[in-house]
Design a protein around this motif. Sequence first.
Motif, PDB file in Angstrom:
ATOM      1  N   VAL A   1      39.098 -41.106  17.990  1.00  0.00           N
ATOM      2  CA  VAL A   1      38.722 -41.755  16.728  1.00  0.00           C
ATOM      3  C   VAL A   1      39.847 -41.645  15.720  1.00  0.00           C
ATOM      4  O   VAL A   1      40.211 -42.613  15.034  1.00  0.00           O
ATOM      5  CB  VAL A   1      37.425 -41.134  16.159  1.00  0.00           C
ATOM      6  CG1 VAL A   1      37.191 -41.602  14.720  1.00  0.00           C
ATOM      7  CG2 VAL A   1      36.225 -41.494  17.025  1.00  0.00           C
ATOM      8  N   HIS A   2      40.448 -40.456  15.622  1.00  0.00           N
ATOM      9  CA  HIS A   2      41.494 -40.241  14.629  1.00  0.00           C
ATOM     10  C   HIS A   2      42.828 -40.859  15.025  1.00  0.00           C
ATOM     11  O   HIS A   2      43.692 -41.058  14.179  1.00  0.00           O
ATOM     12  CB  HIS A   2      41.646 -38.743  14.354  1.00  0.00           C
ATOM     13  CG  HIS A   2      40.438 -38.157  13.690  1.00  0.00           C
ATOM     14  ND1 HIS A   2      40.065 -36.832  13.819  1.00  0.00           N
ATOM     15  CD2 HIS A   2      39.498 -38.728  12.899  1.00  0.00           C
ATOM     16  CE1 HIS A   2      38.968 -36.616  13.133  1.00  0.00           C
ATOM     17  NE2 HIS A   2      38.597 -37.755  12.568  1.00  0.00           N
ATOM     18  N   VAL A   3      42.977 -41.173  16.298  1.00  0.00           N
ATOM     19  CA  VAL A   3      44.173 -41.906  16.739  1.00  0.00           C
ATOM     20  C   VAL A   3      44.047 -43.380  16.356  1.00  0.00           C
ATOM     21  O   VAL A   3      44.927 -43.948  15.705  1.00  0.00           O
ATOM     22  CB  VAL A   3      44.403 -41.753  18.256  1.00  0.00           C
ATOM     23  CG1 VAL A   3      45.502 -42.712  18.734  1.00  0.00           C
ATOM     24  CG2 VAL A   3      44.796 -40.316  18.595  1.00  0.00           C
ATOM     25  N   VAL A   4      42.950 -44.009  16.754  1.00  0.00           N
ATOM     26  CA  VAL A   4      42.819 -45.445  16.482  1.00  0.00           C
ATOM     27  C   VAL A   4      42.577 -45.724  15.003  1.00  0.00           C
ATOM     28  O   VAL A   4      42.892 -46.818  14.510  1.00  0.00           O
ATOM     29  CB  VAL A   4      41.695 -46.083  17.335  1.00  0.00           C
ATOM     30  CG1 VAL A   4      42.043 -46.004  18.804  1.00  0.00           C
ATOM     31  CG2 VAL A   4      40.338 -45.455  17.053  1.00  0.00           C
ATOM     32  N   SER A   5      42.053 -44.735  14.265  1.00  0.00           N
ATOM     33  CA  SER A   5      41.799 -44.961  12.842  1.00  0.00           C
ATOM     34  C   SER A   5      43.091 -45.200  12.070  1.00  0.00           C
ATOM     35  O   SER A   5      43.085 -45.862  11.026  1.00  0.00           O
ATOM     36  CB  SER A   5      41.040 -43.779  12.236  1.00  0.00           C
ATOM     37  OG  SER A   5      41.845 -42.617  12.209  1.00  0.00           O
ATOM     38  N   LYS A   6      44.204 -44.678  12.581  1.00  0.00           N
ATOM     39  CA  LYS A   6      45.496 -44.922  11.931  1.00  0.00           C
ATOM     40  C   LYS A   6      45.818 -46.414  11.934  1.00  0.00           C
ATOM     41  O   LYS A   6      46.340 -46.957  10.956  1.00  0.00           O
ATOM     42  CB  LYS A   6      46.605 -44.136  12.643  1.00  0.00           C
ATOM     43  CG  LYS A   6      46.462 -42.630  12.577  1.00  0.00           C
ATOM     44  CD  LYS A   6      46.700 -42.103  11.179  1.00  0.00           C
ATOM     45  CE  LYS A   6      46.664 -40.576  11.152  1.00  0.00           C
ATOM     46  NZ  LYS A   6      46.881 -40.039   9.802  1.00  0.00           N
TER      47      LYS A   6
END
Length: 339
Positions: A22-27
């Motif tokens: 989630v925190h990877v694609v949220s970038k």
Amino acid sequence: MAKRYEYMDWLRVVAIFVVVGVHVVSKIINTGHVDQWEWQFANAIDSAIRWCVPVFFMLSGALLLTGKREDPIGGFLKRRLTKVIIPLIFWSGVYIAYKIFEQGESYTVGEMFILFFTDDVYYHLWFMYVIIGLYIMAPFLKILVRHMDQKAFLYFLAIWFIFAGLMPFIPKTFGFDPAMDPGLFQPYIGYFLLGAYFVRYPLPKKALWPLLGVSVISYFITVYGTHSLTERRGELDEFWYEHYRPTQIAISIFIFAFFQRLGPRLKPNPVITQLSLATLGIYVIHPLVQFYLNKLFNINETTVNALVGVPLVWILIFTISFLIIWLLKKVPGAKHIVP
């Protein structure tokens, strides 16, 4: 000792892996544009994995609210809260230092206290504040779980679904807030109790296929809804990403029930056990790993392109985070900051 469920260890590991994703694609989602294929790619992934946080709350409720262990309230709170408050204080200090030395921020001592007590130290630490609140409520919720029959349990969950899942559509759709505050049934209490409900009353196997169908539809609603609202607003609109939308509730229930049904086939595994025990540590440290992978090695979610960068960074962050926590656990006294 509380009963150990192997499927919960496996599910916990999958959930923390998904949190990193989630925190990877949220970038990409937060910095890209809705017309870019990278944004649409990231939205397609993110829409499929928002169940991770609700499932963590369900796992906590499943374990804490159904156990037979009888602790005095004071003993329970001391044992549970120290496992969260000490890491929260330590890692809040780490992230304040990070913001000072890496982001150029400047704080007085008083401002640091305000950051800590207002849940503004770093974006992902909010989870620990919610867990603290649920732990405080757990002794009383456990009494409810013990004395509610299935009908009363379902009534409570239905009311929670109406307040937390449906009422937020009123201001979003009609532009006004109803007098009955949805905060009367905070969304994460519902997930906490859902976990306990499914331990006591597992979904029948025949319900999984319809629930899978609802989850697939919910996924496409999330993809389309997020794209549509973001395009209309001109900036990211996370309405459909929220953990307590009916779509996310359906997907989260399916994931939990699916692993519960897999339970008899999931055997003890030392690697899964170690990863499960490192979950909180991986959670608190992975944003730092993500930052320094980019700063020191220029490895990020768009390395080469998103098709390569997202899975590459996702796996690297997860693996490095686990190895750091695994090593920290071997340091005398470190168990208090990475329980």
